[in-house]
Design an enzyme around this catalytic site. Structure first.
Site, PDB file in Angstrom:
ATOM      1  N   ASP A 145       0.855  -1.197   0.000  1.00  0.00           N
ATOM      2  CA  ASP A 145       0.000   0.000   0.000  1.00  0.00           C
ATOM      3  C   ASP A 145       0.890   1.245   0.000  1.00  0.00           C
ATOM      4  O   ASP A 145       1.822   1.347   0.810  1.00  0.00           O
ATOM      5  CB  ASP A 145      -0.875  -0.046   1.271  1.00  0.00           C
ATOM      6  CG  ASP A 145      -1.956   1.011   1.292  1.00  0.00           C
ATOM      7  OD1 ASP A 145      -2.397   1.434   0.199  1.00  0.00           O
ATOM      8  OD2 ASP A 145      -2.368   1.412   2.395  1.00  0.00           O
TER       9      ASP A 145
ATOM     10  N   HIS B 216      -7.478   9.911   4.291  1.00  0.00           N
ATOM     11  CA  HIS B 216      -6.953   8.950   5.260  1.00  0.00           C
ATOM     12  C   HIS B 216      -7.168   9.473   6.682  1.00  0.00           C
ATOM     13  O   HIS B 216      -7.291  10.674   6.897  1.00  0.00           O
ATOM     14  CB  HIS B 216      -5.447   8.744   5.042  1.00  0.00           C
ATOM     15  CG  HIS B 216      -5.117   8.183   3.693  1.00  0.00           C
ATOM     16  ND1 HIS B 216      -4.580   8.948   2.688  1.00  0.00           N
ATOM     17  CD2 HIS B 216      -5.260   6.936   3.192  1.00  0.00           C
ATOM     18  CE1 HIS B 216      -4.385   8.179   1.618  1.00  0.00           C
ATOM     19  NE2 HIS B 216      -4.792   6.957   1.897  1.00  0.00           N
TER      20      HIS B 216
ATOM     21  N   HIS C 181      -9.569   4.785  -1.105  1.00  0.00           N
ATOM     22  CA  HIS C 181      -8.684   4.901   0.067  1.00  0.00           C
ATOM     23  C   HIS C 181      -9.429   5.662   1.148  1.00  0.00           C
ATOM     24  O   HIS C 181     -10.345   6.441   0.852  1.00  0.00           O
ATOM     25  CB  HIS C 181      -7.407   5.664  -0.312  1.00  0.00           C
ATOM     26  CG  HIS C 181      -6.429   4.835  -1.080  1.00  0.00           C
ATOM     27  ND1 HIS C 181      -5.197   4.507  -0.584  1.00  0.00           N
ATOM     28  CD2 HIS C 181      -6.537   4.248  -2.303  1.00  0.00           C
ATOM     29  CE1 HIS C 181      -4.566   3.740  -1.479  1.00  0.00           C
ATOM     30  NE2 HIS C 181      -5.357   3.586  -2.529  1.00  0.00           N
TER      31      HIS C 181
ATOM     32  N   ALA D 131     -11.454   4.659   3.725  1.00  0.00           N
ATOM     33  CA  ALA D 131     -12.878   4.304   3.822  1.00  0.00           C
ATOM     34  C   ALA D 131     -13.408   4.278   5.255  1.00  0.00           C
ATOM     35  O   ALA D 131     -14.627   4.231   5.453  1.00  0.00           O
ATOM     36  CB  ALA D 131     -13.137   2.961   3.157  1.00  0.00           C
TER      37      ALA D 131
ATOM     38  N   ASN E 236     -10.120   0.324   0.965  1.00  0.00           N
ATOM     39  CA  ASN E 236      -9.063   0.269   1.975  1.00  0.00           C
ATOM     40  C   ASN E 236      -9.542   0.812   3.317  1.00  0.00           C
ATOM     41  O   ASN E 236      -9.941   1.976   3.414  1.00  0.00           O
ATOM     42  CB  ASN E 236      -7.879   1.138   1.542  1.00  0.00           C
ATOM     43  CG  ASN E 236      -7.211   0.646   0.275  1.00  0.00           C
ATOM     44  OD1 ASN E 236      -7.600  -0.355  -0.306  1.00  0.00           O
ATOM     45  ND2 ASN E 236      -6.184   1.356  -0.144  1.00  0.00           N
TER      46      ASN E 236
ATOM     47  N   THR F 248      -8.068   3.055   9.704  1.00  0.00           N
ATOM     48  CA  THR F 248      -8.299   3.775  10.959  1.00  0.00           C
ATOM     49  C   THR F 248      -9.281   3.066  11.896  1.00  0.00           C
ATOM     50  O   THR F 248      -9.020   2.951  13.096  1.00  0.00           O
ATOM     51  CB  THR F 248      -8.818   5.201  10.632  1.00  0.00           C
ATOM     52  OG1 THR F 248      -7.857   5.809   9.780  1.00  0.00           O
ATOM     53  CG2 THR F 248      -8.980   6.040  11.882  1.00  0.00           C
TER      54      THR F 248
HETATM   55 ZN   LIG Z   1      -4.320   5.059   1.141  1.00  0.00          ZN
END
Ligand SMILES: [Zn+2]
Length: 285
Positions: free
Chosen positions: A82, A180, A208, A210, A230, A233
């Site tokens: 990633d 992110h 990214h 999500a 992805n 968190t």
């Molecule tokens: Zn990412």
């Protein structure tokens, strides 16, 4: 089974309008939680590692852990890099057995990004490993210095088309409103933009950042070609919360084999819940 390429599983998802979850394999406990969740739901899964995670564990230890986990389960598991930040690291990952690669040249000027991605596509495709790349900037604070504290610049659909055609990538990660890390306010996804990009590039699209996106928006995105989602968190927060609570409630707990049990369990439940949302539209087919 041995690690599988992400290409097959994502193309099936793209075709039948569902999505595959990609989850962060920070260490053994997370890897085990993610695989257990996917096993219980009998679905393919992608374990992904950032350059910082690779630095933390060491590339061969990390790859071997995921390979062994994959070999001991019946579900298809893909190991993905990633936000790969260099051609050098991509080659190290290929040697270590990664079966899916993202190269992130999104901080570069367009032409330099294209050149880097083309070079990565050439070496990866030579050994049948698919490549994901990003255009625009998906902002926020992932545990990767390249994507920290950057503003969000949404992807230009014309440039996206050019980028995908010229690089020959397999999956495309555009910026259409996700970020992110933790969202400070309600995220606003630009669905018309996503639709336009998707119609131009005609390959599986990757979301990214999500964590924090509503189930409804996740499912709506899938209808516009999002095939890989992805999460990071949500899993990190759940792991930390549970571990903190367990140690607070059990101050004499000093057994390293026991202290992660509840934290691992909470990550497994989150992964299961996310996979169910991503599979939602498939179930309805
Ligand atoms: Zn990412």
């Amino acid at each position: 089974m041995p690690l599988v390429s992400s290409k097959e599983i994502l193309e099936d998802a793209y075709k039948y309008r569902y999505a595959i979850g990609a989850f962060p394999g920070h260490h053994y406990e997370m890897i085990r939680a993610i695989i257990s969740a996917a096993e219980e739901l009998d679905t393919p899964v992608i374990i992904q590692t950032t350059p910082d995670t690779i630095l933390y564990t060491g590339i061969h230890h990390l790859a071997q852990m995921v390979k062994t986990a994959a070999e001991n389960t019946k579900i298809p598991v893909s190991l993905h890099l990633d936000h790969g930040d260099s051609f050098h690291l991509v080659n190290q990952c290929l040697r270590a057995g990664y079966s899916s690669i993202m190269i992130d040249g999104s901080k570069l000027e367009l032409e330099d990004n294209i050149l880097l991605v083309k070079k990565v596509v050439e070496v990866c495709h030579a050994v049948d490993v698919p490549v994901e790349a990003e255009l625009g900037t998906i902002g926020g604070a992932e545990d990767n210095s390249n994507v920290r504290n950057r503003e969000i610049f949404l992807t230009n659909p014309h440039l996206a088309e050019k980028f995908v055609n010229r690089t020959g990538i397999d999956f495309f990660a555009p910026a259409f409103g996700t970020a992110h890390g933790k969202y400070k306010s309600e995220p606003k996804l630009d669905f018309p933009l996503l639709d336009d990009i998707s119609n131009r590039v005609n390959i599986p699209i990757v979301m990214h950042g999500a964590s924090g996106i509503s189930d409804k928006d996740l499912q709506k995105s899938i209808q516009y070609g999002i095939s890989k989602v992805n999460f990071s968190t949500d899993l990190k927060s759940a792991f930390a919360l549970e571990l903190r609570q367990h140690l607070n409630e059990n101050p004499s707990q000093e057994n390293p084999r026991k202290m992660f049990i509840t934290a691992r369990e909470s990550v497994k439940e989150i992964v299961k819940a996310k996979i169910k949302v991503l599979q939602g539209s498939k179930a309805a087919v």
